[in-house]
Design a protein around this motif. Structure first.
Motif, PDB file in Angstrom:
ATOM      1  N   UNK A   1      -6.254  33.629   5.685  1.00 42.14           N
ATOM      2  CA  UNK A   1      -5.791  33.605   4.320  1.00 42.14           C
ATOM      3  C   UNK A   1      -4.326  33.203   4.317  1.00 42.14           C
ATOM      4  N   UNK A   2      -4.005  32.239   3.460  1.00 38.01           N
ATOM      5  CA  UNK A   2      -2.625  31.786   3.322  1.00 38.01           C
ATOM      6  C   UNK A   2      -1.922  32.615   2.257  1.00 38.01           C
ATOM      7  N   UNK A   3      -0.625  32.746   2.405  1.00 40.03           N
ATOM      8  CA  UNK A   3       0.175  33.486   1.436  1.00 40.03           C
ATOM      9  C   UNK A   3       1.380  32.650   1.051  1.00 40.03           C
ATOM     10  N   UNK A   4       1.644  32.564  -0.252  1.00 38.41           N
ATOM     11  CA  UNK A   4       2.771  31.820  -0.781  1.00 38.41           C
ATOM     12  C   UNK A   4       3.533  32.712  -1.747  1.00 38.41           C
ATOM     13  N   UNK A   5       4.826  32.530  -1.812  1.00 36.75           N
ATOM     14  CA  UNK A   5       5.604  33.177  -2.866  1.00 36.75           C
ATOM     15  C   UNK A   5       5.399  32.377  -4.143  1.00 36.75           C
ATOM     16  N   UNK A   6       5.843  32.935  -5.258  1.00 39.89           N
ATOM     17  CA  UNK A   6       5.695  32.229  -6.534  1.00 39.89           C
ATOM     18  C   UNK A   6       6.406  30.882  -6.489  1.00 39.89           C
ATOM     19  N   UNK A   7       7.602  30.850  -5.940  1.00 43.00           N
ATOM     20  CA  UNK A   7       8.357  29.590  -5.858  1.00 43.00           C
ATOM     21  C   UNK A   7       7.629  28.585  -4.965  1.00 43.00           C
ATOM     22  N   UNK A   8       7.115  29.048  -3.827  1.00 37.77           N
ATOM     23  CA  UNK A   8       6.383  28.144  -2.930  1.00 37.77           C
ATOM     24  C   UNK A   8       5.099  27.647  -3.602  1.00 37.77           C
ATOM     25  N   UNK A   9       4.439  28.546  -4.330  1.00 32.31           N
ATOM     26  CA  UNK A   9       3.196  28.160  -5.011  1.00 32.31           C
ATOM     27  C   UNK A   9       3.466  27.083  -6.055  1.00 32.31           C
ATOM     28  N   UNK A  10       4.580  27.221  -6.763  1.00 31.07           N
ATOM     29  CA  UNK A  10       4.941  26.221  -7.770  1.00 31.07           C
ATOM     30  C   UNK A  10       5.143  24.850  -7.120  1.00 31.07           C
ATOM     31  N   UNK A  24     -10.894  28.402   1.435  1.00 35.12           N
ATOM     32  CA  UNK A  24      -9.867  29.267   1.994  1.00 35.12           C
ATOM     33  C   UNK A  24      -9.155  29.997   0.859  1.00 35.12           C
ATOM     34  N   UNK A  25      -9.245  31.329   0.800  1.00 34.86           N
ATOM     35  CA  UNK A  25      -8.530  32.047  -0.253  1.00 34.86           C
ATOM     36  C   UNK A  25      -7.023  32.006  -0.003  1.00 34.86           C
ATOM     37  N   UNK A  26      -6.259  31.943  -1.058  1.00 39.57           N
ATOM     38  CA  UNK A  26      -4.805  31.871  -0.976  1.00 39.57           C
ATOM     39  C   UNK A  26      -4.223  32.976  -1.848  1.00 39.57           C
ATOM     40  N   UNK A  27      -3.278  33.739  -1.320  1.00 42.10           N
ATOM     41  CA  UNK A  27      -2.614  34.791  -2.079  1.00 42.10           C
ATOM     42  C   UNK A  27      -1.232  34.313  -2.513  1.00 42.10           C
ATOM     43  N   UNK A  28      -0.838  34.751  -3.707  1.00 45.86           N
ATOM     44  CA  UNK A  28       0.496  34.452  -4.219  1.00 45.86           C
ATOM     45  C   UNK A  28       1.218  35.782  -4.396  1.00 45.86           C
ATOM     46  N   UNK A  29       2.430  35.846  -3.857  1.00 50.26           N
ATOM     47  CA  UNK A  29       3.171  37.105  -3.886  1.00 50.26           C
ATOM     48  C   UNK A  29       4.421  36.993  -4.744  1.00 50.26           C
ATOM     49  N   UNK A  30       4.832  38.140  -5.256  1.00 53.09           N
ATOM     50  CA  UNK A  30       6.117  38.254  -5.959  1.00 53.09           C
ATOM     51  C   UNK A  30       6.805  39.494  -5.403  1.00 53.09           C
TER      52      UNK A  30
END
Length: 81
Positions: A1-10, A24-30
């Motif tokens: 599972x990949x993880x991105x911050x909000x800025x990276x996701x944008x 592939x599920x992807x998580x977005x974190x803040x």
């Protein structure tokens, strides 16, 4: 599972969507906490039309005059207003 911050996701939205399409599920974190998971939806089932069933249910017009004026007169005589 990949993880991105909000800025990276944008900045990497198309990359995230492509990963989700591959399953592939992807998580977005803040601030270090997961706030969203991006997963692919089930693909839509193709819509199929059963032409033979439609033909069986087809209602054919009654035999009668093919002349428009005669058809209107016949309709008026059946149901006078």
């Amino acid at each position: 599972m990949s993880t991105y911050t909000v800025a990276q996701a944008r900045d990497n939205l198309s990359k995230i969507l492509a990963a989700a399409e591959r399953g592939e599920p992807v998580s977005i974190t803040r601030r270090g906490k997961i706030v969203a998971d991006v997963v692919a939806r089930e693909p839509a089932r193709p819509f199929r039309i059963d032409v033979e069933a439609l033909k069986r249910r087809r209602v054919l017009p009654k035999t009668g005059p093919t002349d428009t004026v005669a058809a209107l007169e016949a309709m008026r005589s059946e149901r006078p207003w």
